[in-house]
Scaffold this active site. Structure first.
Site, PDB file in Angstrom:
ATOM      1  N   ASN A   1      -1.115  -9.405   4.482  1.00 16.89           N
ATOM      2  CA  ASN A   1      -1.011  -7.974   4.747  1.00 16.89           C
ATOM      3  C   ASN A   1      -0.716  -7.244   3.434  1.00 16.89           C
ATOM      4  OD1 ASN A   1      -0.938  -5.579   6.158  1.00 16.89           O
ATOM      5  ND2 ASN A   1       0.737  -6.161   7.514  1.00 16.89           N
TER       6      ASN A   1
ATOM      7  N   CYS B   1      -5.325   0.487   3.766  1.00 16.19           N
ATOM      8  CA  CYS B   1      -5.364  -0.953   4.030  1.00 16.19           C
ATOM      9  C   CYS B   1      -6.740  -1.520   3.745  1.00 16.19           C
ATOM     10  CB  CYS B   1      -4.984  -1.204   5.487  1.00 16.19           C
ATOM     11  SG  CYS B   1      -6.112  -0.419   6.645  1.00 16.19           S
TER      12      CYS B   1
ATOM     13  N   HIS C   1      -6.261  -1.218  11.637  1.00 17.01           N
ATOM     14  CA  HIS C   1      -5.639  -1.739  10.429  1.00 17.01           C
ATOM     15  C   HIS C   1      -6.512  -2.864   9.871  1.00 17.01           C
ATOM     16  CE1 HIS C   1      -2.592  -2.542   7.533  1.00 17.01           C
ATOM     17  NE2 HIS C   1      -2.230  -3.719   8.020  1.00 17.01           N
TER      18      HIS C   1
ATOM     19  N   GLN D   1       0.810  -1.214   0.000  1.00 18.61           N
ATOM     20  CA  GLN D   1       0.000   0.000   0.000  1.00 18.61           C
ATOM     21  C   GLN D   1       0.846   1.267   0.000  1.00 18.61           C
ATOM     22  OE1 GLN D   1      -1.720  -1.080   4.049  1.00 18.61           O
ATOM     23  NE2 GLN D   1      -1.775   1.139   4.258  1.00 18.61           N
TER      24      GLN D   1
END
Ligand SMILES: *[C@@H]1O[C@H](CO)[C@@H](O)[C@H](O)[C@H]1NC(C)=O
Ligand SMILES: *[C@@H]1O[C@H](CO)[C@@H](O)[C@H](O)[C@H]1NC(C)=O
Ligand SMILES: *[C@@H]1O[C@H](CO)[C@@H](O)[C@H](O)[C@H]1NC(C)=O
Ligand SMILES: *[C@@H]1O[C@H](CO)[C@@H](O)[C@H](O)[C@H]1NC(C)=O
Length: 344
Positions: free
Chosen positions: A307, A150, A286, A144
């Protein structure tokens, strides 16, 4: 005589003290030199450049503090995970939080238009382990960059997953389209919610590919033409019943699932490998995508999450987070606001 002896002893003492002091100084210098060396090596490894000596100096200080933290935690020897000096080793926790996370902090529990059904409620065949990568339902890890979106990466990974499961095609889809065009999430790089992203995809009648609408790590004007050329469609989304890791397990057995977590802690920032067991709170900030679960050889249960911080963070861009910790919210709040897109 006594005085002379005293004087002699004093001089000897001074000499000894002096040599101790210089040894201590040289030890300190050695440590400082090796830390500077490590910083230099790290800069080369991550291709990090500083604009001037002042910046280098201040970044070195942060690097040193992070290195000491990483070593302290690793040396405690009582953790199921390891930390390392990854790409974020010269950022303070505050800087890291400001640029790399982005789940909208809100007390409103998700979108108000959420359907209450949970299609995996009665799922009885739940495999012992699951890794959606093995089913070809997960695209390579993305990054990102310095944009707190996110939420877009989490939503896109979940849509990529269900698209592969339902159509047989794994297609890398566009986060930038969500960033630019999703008016349900006006905060863009400053945070958003996956459920709003799913809502946009439904309203837009689809999402285009990463190739067609690539990622720039900043908000731009919506490119309507690109946004109308969609490759993936969803018909709805459902929320996993909150604070129920058993329900989350059923959902992940069915498909990759978007989750919100607390990713603000320094241990999370420097996570390298193993099963992450904290420190973290249950305040959500997150978002990641749970793409599997399992149990280690020593019996530690974990969630496997993708992630969006590149492949150098964690286990090739993934993290294993401890599962079934005995708290309803799950570790780091992972069971609080999970949801997934559906294709009718
Ligand atoms: C690990 O050890 C450190 C220092 O001895 C202690 O502060 C910490 O609470 C321990 N953590 C766990 C998970 O046992
Ligand atoms: C959220 O709720 C908590 C506890 O109910 C409260 O302390 C906090 O101020 C609230 N935050 C916002 C942003 O409303
Ligand atoms: C929620 O539902 C209302 C009424 O059905 C609708 O007007 C509104 O656009 C919906 N909001 C979202 C974000 O879908
Ligand atoms: C699960 O089973 C119960 C009891 O048979 C039923 O009422 C419910 O509708 C089922 N849920 C789903 C999502 O199919």
């Amino acid at each position: 005589m006594a005085l002379a002896l005293g004087k002699k002893v004093f001089i000897v003492m001074l000499t000894i003290l002096g040599s101790w002091a210089s040894q201590a100084t040289s030890h300190t210098l050695q440590v400082a030199a090796s830390m500077a060396e490590r910083h230099k090596e790290w800069m080369a490894q991550y291709d990090r450049k500083y604009s001037d000596d002042a910046e280098k100096e201040s970044r070195f200080k942060i690097f040193k503090e992070n290195a000491e933290f990483v070593e302290k935690v690793n040396n405690e020897g009582n953790h199921t995970y390891k930390l390392s000096l990854n790409a974020f080793a010269d950022l303070t926790t505050e800087e890291f939080i400001a640029s790399r996370t982005g789940y909208k902090i809100t007390n409103q529990s998700r979108s108000t238009n959420v359907s209450t059904s949970f299609r995996y409620e009665n799922l009885s065949e739940i495999p012992m382990t699951m890794d959606w990568r093995e089913q070809g339902a997960v695209t390579p890890v993305k990054d990102q960059g310095q944009c707190g979106c996110c939420w877009a990466f989490s939503a896109v990974a979940a849509v990529e997953g269900i698209t592969k499961i339902k159509t047989g095609n794994l297609i890398s889809l566009s986060e930038q389209q969500l960033l630019d065009c999703d008016n349900n999430d006006k905060n863009g790089c400053h945070g958003g919610l996956m459920d709003n992203a799913f809502t946009y995809i439904i309203q837009n009648k689809g999402l285009t590919t990463e190739t067609n609408y690539p990622y720039y790590a900043e908000e731009r004007a919506c490119d309507m033409q690109k946004a109308s050329y969609y490759e993936a469609q969803i018909s709805g989304f459902e929320d996993v019943p909150a604070n129920d890791e058993e329900a989350l397990l059923k959902a992940v057995a069915g498909q990759p699932v978007s989750v919100a977590i607390d990713g603000y802690g320094p241990a999370f920032q420097h996570y390298s490998s193993g099963v992450f067991s904290g420190e973290c709170t249950t305040s959500l900030n997150h978002a990641v995508t749970v793409i599997g679960y399992g149990t280690t050889e020593d019996g530690t249960k974990y969630w496997l999450a993708k992630n969006s911080w590149g492949e150098t963070w964690g286990e090739g861009g993934y993290i294993r987070i401890q599962r079934d910790v005995g708290a309803p919210e799950g570790l780091c709040g992972i069971a609080k606001q999970a949801s997934y897109p559906v294709i009718a």
